[in-house]
Design a protein around this motif. Structure first.
Motif, PDB file in Angstrom:
ATOM      1  N   THR A 277     -11.849   3.615  -5.239  1.00  0.00           N
ATOM      2  CA  THR A 277     -12.173   4.865  -4.548  1.00  0.00           C
ATOM      3  C   THR A 277     -11.444   6.053  -5.181  1.00  0.00           C
ATOM      4  O   THR A 277     -11.987   7.149  -5.246  1.00  0.00           O
ATOM      5  CB  THR A 277     -11.836   4.773  -3.045  1.00  0.00           C
TER       6      THR A 277
ATOM      7  N   PHE B  24      -7.749   5.329   2.222  1.00  0.00           N
ATOM      8  CA  PHE B  24      -7.938   6.493   1.345  1.00  0.00           C
ATOM      9  C   PHE B  24      -9.035   7.396   1.904  1.00  0.00           C
ATOM     10  O   PHE B  24      -8.921   8.623   1.880  1.00  0.00           O
ATOM     11  CB  PHE B  24      -8.299   6.034  -0.068  1.00  0.00           C
TER      12      PHE B  24
ATOM     13  N   TYR C 185       0.826  -1.199   0.000  1.00  0.00           N
ATOM     14  CA  TYR C 185       0.000   0.000   0.000  1.00  0.00           C
ATOM     15  C   TYR C 185       0.863   1.251   0.000  1.00  0.00           C
ATOM     16  O   TYR C 185       0.575   2.221  -0.693  1.00  0.00           O
ATOM     17  CB  TYR C 185      -0.941   0.017   1.217  1.00  0.00           C
TER      18      TYR C 185
ATOM     19  N   GLY D 236      -7.467  -0.798   2.031  1.00  0.00           N
ATOM     20  CA  GLY D 236      -6.921   0.286   1.222  1.00  0.00           C
ATOM     21  C   GLY D 236      -7.936   1.367   0.946  1.00  0.00           C
ATOM     22  O   GLY D 236      -7.610   2.572   0.969  1.00  0.00           O
ATOM     23  N   MET D 237      -9.165   0.953   0.676  1.00  0.00           N
ATOM     24  CA  MET D 237     -10.246   1.925   0.491  1.00  0.00           C
ATOM     25  C   MET D 237     -10.424   2.751   1.762  1.00  0.00           C
ATOM     26  O   MET D 237     -10.579   3.974   1.712  1.00  0.00           O
ATOM     27  CB  MET D 237     -11.562   1.214   0.168  1.00  0.00           C
TER      28      MET D 237
ATOM     29  N   THR E 108     -10.478  -2.550  -4.561  1.00  0.00           N
ATOM     30  CA  THR E 108      -9.218  -2.039  -4.030  1.00  0.00           C
ATOM     31  C   THR E 108      -9.300  -0.521  -3.930  1.00  0.00           C
ATOM     32  O   THR E 108     -10.288   0.087  -4.350  1.00  0.00           O
ATOM     33  CB  THR E 108      -8.017  -2.396  -4.934  1.00  0.00           C
ATOM     34  N   VAL E 109      -8.236   0.080  -3.450  1.00  0.00           N
ATOM     35  CA  VAL E 109      -8.164   1.536  -3.346  1.00  0.00           C
ATOM     36  C   VAL E 109      -8.378   2.199  -4.702  1.00  0.00           C
ATOM     37  O   VAL E 109      -8.854   3.335  -4.779  1.00  0.00           O
ATOM     38  CB  VAL E 109      -6.808   1.964  -2.732  1.00  0.00           C
TER      39      VAL E 109
END
Length: 200
Positions: free
Chosen positions: A132, A192, A79, A188-189, A128-129
Motif C-alpha cells: 500500500t 495504513f 508494525y 498492516g494495510m 503487507t503494508v
C-alpha cells in the motif's frame, strides 16, 4: 503551500483521533491473523505522539524523528517498528527544513518504503503494508496539492487492498494461517488506510 510545523501537528492530531475510533476494528482484524493488538498499538502510539506535539521543533525533519521516537517508546510491535522506520527515513530526508513542498510526498514515501522493506525483510507482493505504501508513492508522483495527493493515495490504497484481499499472506505471523488469510485484509494495510482516512 508546503508541509510545515502547523500542518504536520494538525495532521498527526487528526490521525491519532481517528485511530481512537477504529481501534476495535483493527484489533478484531489483527486477531484473525496475528496478536489482535494492532489497534492498541496505534492508539498508544497516537496518544504518545499527541502528548509530544507541544514540544515539536519547527523543523519538519526533527519533528518527524521525535514522532518516531514517541511511537517506539510505547510500542514494541513489529508494525510500530516499521512505522517508526518509515518516519525516520522521512526525517533524514527533510532534516533542517521548516517547510517541505507537497511535491516531495511521493519521494518521501518511496524512501520510507525502501527503509521499511530493508527492516522488515519483506518484498512487494507479499501482502503487507509495503504494497500500500508503494501504491501511494506511485499514485502521488508529480502532485503538489495536498488534497489531490490525499485523494490519489487513498484511491490507490483502496484498489491495492481490493487486489490483495483474495491472496494469501506470504510473510510474518499471518503467513501461518495460509489459505485462511485469503479473503481478509492484511492488518498492516488496513492500518495504513486508517492513517490516510484520519487525514481526510
Amino acid at each position: 503551500m508546503a508541509l510545515d510545523h502547523a500542518a504536520l501537528s494538525a495532521g498527526l492530531a487528526a490521525i491519532a483521533a481517528h485511530m481512537e475510533t477504529v481501534a476495535d476494528e483493527l484489533n478484531a482484524l489483527d486477531g484473525q491473523l496475528g496478536d489482535g493488538d494492532l489497534g492498541v498499538t496505534m492508539v498508544r502510539g497516537g496518544r504518545e505522539v499527541v502528548a509530544s506535539l507541544p514540544s515539536l521543533p519547527p523543523e519538519v525533519g526533527e519533528s518527524l524523528m521525535k514522532v518516531a521516537q514517541a511511537f517506539t517508546k510505547v510500542s514494541g510491535s513489529s508494525y510500530g517498528t516499521l512505522l517508526a522506520t518509515g518516519l525516520m527515513s522521512a526525517a533524514k530526508a527533510t532534516h533542517g527544513r521548516t517547510d517541505v513542498p507537497w511535491s516531495e510526498v511521493s519521494p518521501l514515501l518511496e524512501g520510507a518504503l525502501e527503509a521499511m522493506r530493508t527492516r522488515g525483510k519483506a518484498s512487494l507482493g507479499d501482502k503487507t503494508v509495503l504494497d500500500t505504501v508503494a501504491a501511494a508513492a506511485e499514485a502521488t508522483k508529480g502532485l503538489d496539492d495536498p488534497a489531490e495527493i490525499l485523494t490519489a493515495a487513498r484511491k490507490a490504497v483502496a484498489e491495492t487492498m481490493d487486489r490483495f484481499r483474495g491472496q494469501p499472506a506470504k510473510i510474518g505471523r499471518a503467513r501461518i494461517f495460509g489459505e485462511k488469510s485469503i479473503g481478509l485484509d492484511d492488518p498492516g494495510m488496513r492500518a495504513f488506510k486508517d492513517i490516510l482516512d484520519g487525514l481526510g
